[in-house]
Write a protein that holds these residues in place. Structure first.
Motif, PDB file in Angstrom:
ATOM      1  N   HIS A  28     -28.188   5.043  16.754  1.00 52.32           N
ATOM      2  CA  HIS A  28     -27.855   4.779  18.164  1.00 52.32           C
ATOM      3  C   HIS A  28     -28.239   6.004  18.987  1.00 52.32           C
ATOM      4  N   VAL A  34     -19.236   8.143  17.471  1.00 49.64           N
ATOM      5  CA  VAL A  34     -18.834   6.765  17.743  1.00 49.64           C
ATOM      6  C   VAL A  34     -17.312   6.687  17.686  1.00 49.64           C
ATOM      7  N   TRP A  37     -16.096   0.373  16.579  1.00 50.52           N
ATOM      8  CA  TRP A  37     -17.001  -0.759  16.750  1.00 50.52           C
ATOM      9  C   TRP A  37     -16.165  -2.020  16.879  1.00 50.52           C
ATOM     10  N   SER A  57     -21.159  11.061  13.119  1.00 49.26           N
ATOM     11  CA  SER A  57     -21.669   9.760  13.594  1.00 49.26           C
ATOM     12  C   SER A  57     -22.355   9.875  14.951  1.00 49.26           C
ATOM     13  N   LEU A  61     -24.270   5.477  12.610  1.00 48.92           N
ATOM     14  CA  LEU A  61     -23.017   5.062  11.999  1.00 48.92           C
ATOM     15  C   LEU A  61     -23.387   4.316  10.728  1.00 48.92           C
ATOM     16  N   LEU A  75     -20.883  -0.995  19.727  1.00 54.48           N
ATOM     17  CA  LEU A  75     -20.291   0.308  19.465  1.00 54.48           C
ATOM     18  C   LEU A  75     -19.423   0.717  20.633  1.00 54.48           C
TER      19      LEU A  75
END
Length: 76
Positions: A28, A34, A37, A57, A61, A75
């Protein structure tokens, strides 16, 4: 009184074909860790677990699914 902060969606839905117990890497461009999610659609019941909770992350991830199925997640 403090109002709890609700995480914001940080990605468009990401479509994945996953296989039970096989780690899936989700790169990402968030530029940060992150927060979490959210599964927004799944063809079968499937839970996801972070492969290594101590991993960085901020670029990708890595999740491990509990089932073989198609999913869409976003996310946070």
């Amino acid at each position: 009184m403090n109002t709890p902060r609700v995480p914001q969606l940080s990605s468009e839905p990401i479509e994945l074909e996953v296989t039970a117990s096989q780690a899936v890497r989700i790169p990402h461009g968030l530029g940060r860790q992150v927060v979490g999610w959210l599964v927004v659609w799944q063809a079968a019941i499937c839970n996801f677990y972070v492969q290594d909770p101590t991993a960085d992350s901020s670029r990708e991830l890595v999740l491990v699914p509990s089932a073989t199925t198609s999913v869409r997640l976003v996310l946070l």
